[in-house]
Scaffold this motif. Structure first.
Motif, PDB file in Angstrom:
ATOM      1  N   GLY A  43       0.823  -1.198   0.000  1.00 58.11           N
ATOM      2  CA  GLY A  43       0.000   0.000   0.000  1.00 58.11           C
ATOM      3  C   GLY A  43       0.859   1.251   0.000  1.00 58.11           C
ATOM      4  O   GLY A  43       1.812   1.373   0.761  1.00 58.11           O
ATOM      5  N   GLU A  44       0.510   2.177  -0.897  1.00 57.96           N
ATOM      6  CA  GLU A  44       1.221   3.458  -0.967  1.00 57.96           C
ATOM      7  C   GLU A  44       0.198   4.587  -0.891  1.00 57.96           C
ATOM      8  O   GLU A  44      -0.921   4.460  -1.397  1.00 57.96           O
ATOM      9  CB  GLU A  44       2.009   3.559  -2.278  1.00 57.96           C
ATOM     10  CG  GLU A  44       3.235   2.639  -2.334  1.00 57.96           C
ATOM     11  CD  GLU A  44       4.389   3.127  -1.456  1.00 57.96           C
ATOM     12  OE1 GLU A  44       4.440   4.335  -1.142  1.00 57.96           O
ATOM     13  OE2 GLU A  44       5.246   2.292  -1.091  1.00 57.96           O
ATOM     14  N   SER A  45       0.606   5.710  -0.302  1.00 50.66           N
ATOM     15  CA  SER A  45      -0.367   6.776  -0.090  1.00 50.66           C
ATOM     16  C   SER A  45      -0.067   8.065  -0.841  1.00 50.66           C
ATOM     17  O   SER A  45      -0.844   9.005  -0.769  1.00 50.66           O
ATOM     18  CB  SER A  45      -0.473   7.087   1.404  1.00 50.66           C
ATOM     19  OG  SER A  45       0.758   7.554   1.870  1.00 50.66           O
ATOM     20  N   ARG A  46       1.068   8.122  -1.547  1.00 46.30           N
ATOM     21  CA  ARG A  46       1.381   9.344  -2.302  1.00 46.30           C
ATOM     22  C   ARG A  46       1.660   8.978  -3.766  1.00 46.30           C
ATOM     23  O   ARG A  46       2.506   8.116  -4.045  1.00 46.30           O
ATOM     24  CB  ARG A  46       2.606  10.037  -1.684  1.00 46.30           C
ATOM     25  CG  ARG A  46       2.337  10.493  -0.234  1.00 46.30           C
ATOM     26  CD  ARG A  46       3.518  11.241   0.334  1.00 46.30           C
ATOM     27  NE  ARG A  46       4.727  10.415   0.355  1.00 46.30           N
ATOM     28  CZ  ARG A  46       5.926  10.859   0.695  1.00 46.30           C
ATOM     29  NH1 ARG A  46       6.084  12.138   1.027  1.00 46.30           N
ATOM     30  NH2 ARG A  46       6.960  10.046   0.687  1.00 46.30           N
ATOM     31  N   PRO A  47       0.978   9.643  -4.697  1.00 48.78           N
ATOM     32  CA  PRO A  47       1.119   9.297  -6.113  1.00 48.78           C
ATOM     33  C   PRO A  47       2.576   9.295  -6.595  1.00 48.78           C
ATOM     34  O   PRO A  47       3.021   8.340  -7.244  1.00 48.78           O
ATOM     35  CB  PRO A  47       0.319  10.394  -6.822  1.00 48.78           C
ATOM     36  CG  PRO A  47      -0.715  10.792  -5.830  1.00 48.78           C
ATOM     37  CD  PRO A  47      -0.042  10.694  -4.498  1.00 48.78           C
ATOM     38  N   HIS A  76      -1.627  -1.221  -3.961  1.00 47.80           N
ATOM     39  CA  HIS A  76      -2.902  -0.599  -3.601  1.00 47.80           C
ATOM     40  C   HIS A  76      -2.642   0.860  -3.268  1.00 47.80           C
ATOM     41  O   HIS A  76      -1.668   1.171  -2.580  1.00 47.80           O
ATOM     42  CB  HIS A  76      -3.519  -1.256  -2.352  1.00 47.80           C
ATOM     43  CG  HIS A  76      -4.115  -2.603  -2.612  1.00 47.80           C
ATOM     44  ND1 HIS A  76      -4.854  -3.271  -1.685  1.00 47.80           N
ATOM     45  CD2 HIS A  76      -4.071  -3.401  -3.721  1.00 47.80           C
ATOM     46  CE1 HIS A  76      -5.263  -4.433  -2.200  1.00 47.80           C
ATOM     47  NE2 HIS A  76      -4.795  -4.539  -3.421  1.00 47.80           N
ATOM     48  N   PHE A  77      -3.514   1.732  -3.732  1.00 49.85           N
ATOM     49  CA  PHE A  77      -3.377   3.129  -3.360  1.00 49.85           C
ATOM     50  C   PHE A  77      -4.297   3.399  -2.179  1.00 49.85           C
ATOM     51  O   PHE A  77      -5.480   3.076  -2.213  1.00 49.85           O
ATOM     52  CB  PHE A  77      -3.689   4.064  -4.545  1.00 49.85           C
ATOM     53  CG  PHE A  77      -3.257   5.462  -4.259  1.00 49.85           C
ATOM     54  CD1 PHE A  77      -1.920   5.815  -4.361  1.00 49.85           C
ATOM     55  CD2 PHE A  77      -4.169   6.413  -3.834  1.00 49.85           C
ATOM     56  CE1 PHE A  77      -1.496   7.099  -4.054  1.00 49.85           C
ATOM     57  CE2 PHE A  77      -3.758   7.704  -3.513  1.00 49.85           C
ATOM     58  CZ  PHE A  77      -2.414   8.042  -3.628  1.00 49.85           C
ATOM     59  N   ILE A  78      -3.739   3.990  -1.112  1.00 48.41           N
ATOM     60  CA  ILE A  78      -4.513   4.146   0.127  1.00 48.41           C
ATOM     61  C   ILE A  78      -4.578   5.592   0.621  1.00 48.41           C
ATOM     62  O   ILE A  78      -5.124   5.851   1.687  1.00 48.41           O
ATOM     63  CB  ILE A  78      -3.939   3.258   1.260  1.00 48.41           C
ATOM     64  CG1 ILE A  78      -2.499   3.665   1.604  1.00 48.41           C
ATOM     65  CG2 ILE A  78      -3.987   1.781   0.875  1.00 48.41           C
ATOM     66  CD1 ILE A  78      -1.966   3.006   2.872  1.00 48.41           C
ATOM     67  N   LEU A  95      -5.957  -1.715  -6.861  1.00 48.50           N
ATOM     68  CA  LEU A  95      -7.113  -1.297  -6.061  1.00 48.50           C
ATOM     69  C   LEU A  95      -6.870   0.100  -5.512  1.00 48.50           C
ATOM     70  O   LEU A  95      -5.805   0.370  -4.946  1.00 48.50           O
ATOM     71  CB  LEU A  95      -7.329  -2.288  -4.899  1.00 48.50           C
ATOM     72  CG  LEU A  95      -8.517  -2.015  -3.969  1.00 48.50           C
ATOM     73  CD1 LEU A  95      -9.848  -2.136  -4.709  1.00 48.50           C
ATOM     74  CD2 LEU A  95      -8.510  -2.976  -2.776  1.00 48.50           C
ATOM     75  N   ILE A  96      -7.846   0.975  -5.716  1.00 44.73           N
ATOM     76  CA  ILE A  96      -7.805   2.309  -5.110  1.00 44.73           C
ATOM     77  C   ILE A  96      -8.698   2.223  -3.871  1.00 44.73           C
ATOM     78  O   ILE A  96      -9.919   2.161  -3.986  1.00 44.73           O
ATOM     79  CB  ILE A  96      -8.368   3.398  -6.058  1.00 44.73           C
ATOM     80  CG1 ILE A  96      -7.821   3.253  -7.476  1.00 44.73           C
ATOM     81  CG2 ILE A  96      -8.094   4.795  -5.508  1.00 44.73           C
ATOM     82  CD1 ILE A  96      -6.339   3.371  -7.604  1.00 44.73           C
ATOM     83  N   GLN A  97      -8.063   2.208  -2.697  1.00 47.75           N
ATOM     84  CA  GLN A  97      -8.832   1.980  -1.470  1.00 47.75           C
ATOM     85  C   GLN A  97      -9.481   3.241  -0.926  1.00 47.75           C
ATOM     86  O   GLN A  97     -10.305   3.178  -0.028  1.00 47.75           O
ATOM     87  CB  GLN A  97      -7.905   1.424  -0.380  1.00 47.75           C
ATOM     88  CG  GLN A  97      -7.345   0.053  -0.668  1.00 47.75           C
ATOM     89  CD  GLN A  97      -7.073  -0.702   0.623  1.00 47.75           C
ATOM     90  OE1 GLN A  97      -7.446  -0.296   1.720  1.00 47.75           O
ATOM     91  NE2 GLN A  97      -6.403  -1.835   0.489  1.00 47.75           N
TER      92      GLN A  97
END
Ligand SMILES: *Cc1c(COP(=O)(O)O)cnc(C)c1O
Length: 234
Positions: A43-47, A76-78, A95-97
């Protein structure tokens, strides 16, 4: 340490719960180490950071002369996603969470149409008492799934939420129960709703400090960062 924690989590988690290793703010090497221990979903949170890691993996493949190196990794983008950053995320994330507004949903759908790609998303729901957090309310989710408009290039796979940042376990429990109720409400309507397919069952809840509670209350996906990779240096 990374390897041991991954192994421990994999051996302890119920088969119904998927582990997302949250690698934000940690280097590519840490992801490699977790992958070698059998972890596939990150999971990553910054584009920008997601894109940099995707590119880095491509370079490593070239350097190794092995185009299949880590080929079954999933991103997964979180994090919060701005509509002007979609192209950094949507080609790569499975998946874009963290879809937290109708505006974002529409932008993702438009990108999907333009690129002929159906995007998998979770609806981020606002379940905590932290005012800083974002997401749909229960009523907004209801309006959205049963609404007239149809998102042909979006597949809603379930919901995601974050509990209040607190040590009070009762508060955390009631937050997670709220997300489970939203998921149950969706299940009751699968079949009647335009925007739902029959497998809209994911409940992404639980992080390093609260995942055992989340699992007890119905989580199907936990997002664990610092427990695996250590503290983040922001
Ligand atoms: C950072 C982050 C996590 C991981 O948190 P930890 O406490 O490090 O496990 C999980 N979910 C989201 C949305 C995050 O931004």
């Amino acid at each position: 340490m990374i390897k041991e924690t991954i192994n421990k989590l994999h051996s302890e988690l119920p088969a119904t719960v998927k582990l997302v290793a949250v690698s934000k703010f940690h280097p590519f090497e840490a992801i490699e180490e977790a992958y070698q221990a059998g972890q596939k979903v990150f999971g990553e949170s910054r584009p920008q950071e997601l894109l940099a890691k995707v590119k880095r993996l491509e370079e490593v493949r070239v350097a190794k002369g092995d185009p299949d190196y880590m080929s079954d990794i999933e991103w997964h983008f979180i994090g919060h996603l701005q509509t002007n950053k979609l192209k950094m995320v949507l080609p790569y994330a499975s998946l874009i969470q963290s879809v937290d507004s109708v505006r974002l949903l529409e932008a993702i759908n438009n990108w999907g149409r333009a690129n002929n790609k159906v995007l998998n998303v979770l609806l981020e729901c606002f379940i905590s008492s932290d005012e800083t957090k974002q997401g749909f309310s229960r009523q907004e989710v209801l309006d959205l799934v049963s609404g007239e408009s149809r998102y042909d290039f979006i597949h809603i796979s379930g919901v995601m939420g974050m509990a209040t940042y607190t040590d009070d376990e009762q508060v955390i429990r009631s937050d997670f129960r709220r997300l489970k109720e939203i998921s149950d409400m969706i299940q009751d309507r699968v079949g009647e709703c335009n925007n739902l397919s029959s497998d809209c069952r994911e409940i992404s809840m639980g992080m390093s400090d609260d995942y055992p509670i989340a699992i007890e209350l119905g989580s199907t996906m936990i997002r664990v960062g610092s427990m695996i990779f250590g503290e983040r240096n922001y």
